[in-house]
Design an enzyme around this catalytic site. Structure first.
Site, PDB file in Angstrom:
ATOM      1  N   CYS A 191      -0.114   2.597   2.513  1.00 59.09           N
ATOM      2  CA  CYS A 191       1.194   2.153   2.640  1.00 59.09           C
ATOM      3  C   CYS A 191       0.963   0.505   2.945  1.00 59.09           C
ATOM      4  O   CYS A 191       2.129  -0.110   2.927  1.00 59.09           O
ATOM      5  CB  CYS A 191       1.998   2.857   3.613  1.00 59.09           C
ATOM      6  SG  CYS A 191       1.602   2.436   5.382  1.00 59.09           S
TER       7      CYS A 191
ATOM      8  N   GLU B  74       2.845   1.175  -2.539  1.00 56.60           N
ATOM      9  CA  GLU B  74       1.968   2.188  -1.966  1.00 56.60           C
ATOM     10  C   GLU B  74       0.723   2.350  -2.876  1.00 56.60           C
ATOM     11  O   GLU B  74       0.820   1.956  -4.244  1.00 56.60           O
ATOM     12  CB  GLU B  74       2.529   3.446  -1.884  1.00 56.60           C
ATOM     13  CG  GLU B  74       3.568   3.472  -0.695  1.00 56.60           C
ATOM     14  CD  GLU B  74       3.186   4.326   0.417  1.00 56.60           C
ATOM     15  OE1 GLU B  74       2.388   5.061   0.272  1.00 56.60           O
ATOM     16  OE2 GLU B  74       4.044   4.386   1.193  1.00 56.60           O
TER      17      GLU B  74
END
Length: 363
Positions: free
Chosen positions: A320, A354
């Site tokens: 992330c 991401e």
């Protein structure tokens, strides 16, 4: 929660800009072309939280501009939120403003919704929640047709369930997930489906057993278990471990063992630096690990865990935070080559991306 302005007509350009920046950030690595997975330009967030701004006996939903956290902005709708959130927001606000017991000292409201149509609303107060409050909240619950949770200092009153059941479609199979009100879940469910499909596709040719670190509620564990003989997964959160065990049972997955411990602790166990009572019934030497899957928090992998990960033939890394991913890959790419690189637009109209990376040991 901060305001994110939505311009659907500009969605593709903002994504192109982020991919261009991502490619620039990873120019020092030998990697294939980035596989890009888009989001819906509107109604993509399944979770939301709002400050409740009280003024002249009326409550209002409020958010903040980034960097201006003392100046609330009153909002009437939340275009990035799921359609269910936007349907519930006006109904909830009207009901609250008609009932002083529900409105007074209410300072935050949270929504947790699903693609499958379920919802939990959490109302957070600066006052004790009485039986009278619960009676009114129960009427509200029946009116809205959702579960209601009341929270205050050292109090939690649950009317209905404190979780939802999400159903995600991955390669024509439906996977069910319990998502607990306080637990971590992927906020963009449709992009999550794409992430799961990518991880399955990337692991198609991988054999043997799988080690997974940071398994959460089993979001990736459940589908990935279908590609491996056995899976050993670790997670530190009690809430997430409980949900992961529930989700394995719900999806009839029986080849997974979950251990509640941090990645740092497990790395010490793998290196036989420490023994842990939590591993007393697990023979690590019996596993034939070929692949490790990691989905760490924004801080990325610590140095010891990086060293452990480099001992596997195959590494699936979901990140992330591209910055910490880049830092970790500087070490991992000493022993492994990047075979696939994916970008998932979980948070449109923000700088965040991401990433998914498949690495294999150098030949």
């Amino acid at each position: 929660m901060a305001i994110h302005q939505v311009f659907p007509e500009q969605y593709q350009q903002q994504l192109d800009d982020k991919i261009q920046q991502l490619s620039a950030d990873f120019t020092g690595f030998v990697a294939p072309e980035v596989e890009v997975f888009t989001s819906a330009p509107r109604h993509y967030r399944m979770r939301a939280e709002f400050k409740m701004w009280q003024e002249k006996g009326q409550a209002h939903y409020a958010m903040y501009q980034p960097g201006e956290y003392k100046k609330p902005f009153i909002i009437d709708n939340f275009e990035v939120g799921s359609e269910i959130i936007n349907q519930l927001m006006p109904k909830l606000l009207t009901a609250i403003n008609k009932n002083d017991l529900l409105r007074e000292r209410l300072f935050q409201t949270e929504f947790l919704t699903t693609l499958s149509g379920e919802a939990v609303i959490t109302l957070i107060y600066h006052k004790a929640l009485t039986d009278e409050w619960e009676a009114e909240a129960n009427t509200l619950r029946e009116h809205l047709g959702v579960s209601i949770i009341g929270r205050s200092r050292k109090q939690k009153r649950v009317l209905g369930d404190d979780f939802v059941i999400e159903k995600l479609s991955v390669n024509d199979r439906i996977f069910s997930y319990q998502q607990v009100e306080t637990g971590f879940t992927q906020p963009n469910a449709e992009v999550c489906e794409k992430m799961l499909a990518w991880a399955l596709d990337a692991s198609t040719e991988l054999k043997g057993d799988l080690l997974e670190l940071y398994c959460g509620n089993g979001n990736f564990t459940v589908p990935l278990a279908t590609h491996f003989n056995r899976v050993l997964a670790t997670e530190i959160s009690k809430t997430s471990v409980k949900s992961a065990q529930f989700n394995l049972q719900q999806n009839q997955i029986d080849n997974v063992e979950i251990v509640r411990m941090s990645s740092e602790e497990f790395s010490q166990a793998m290196d036989k630096q420490r023994s842990f009572r939590r591993l007393a019934d697990i023979n690590l030497d019996s596993y034939e690990f070929s692949t490790v899957f990691v989905d760490p928090p924004r801080a990325g992998l610590d140095d010891h865990t990086v060293d452990i990960v480099k001992g596997f033939d195959n590494i699936l890394y979901v990140s992330c935070n591209p910055e910490t991913l880049r830092h970790n890959l500087k070490s991992i790419c000493e022993t492994h080559d990047i075979k696939r690189f994916a970008a998932f637009d979980q948070f449109p109209y923000t700088p965040h991306l991401e990433c998914g990376v498949l690495l294999q040991r150098k030949r």
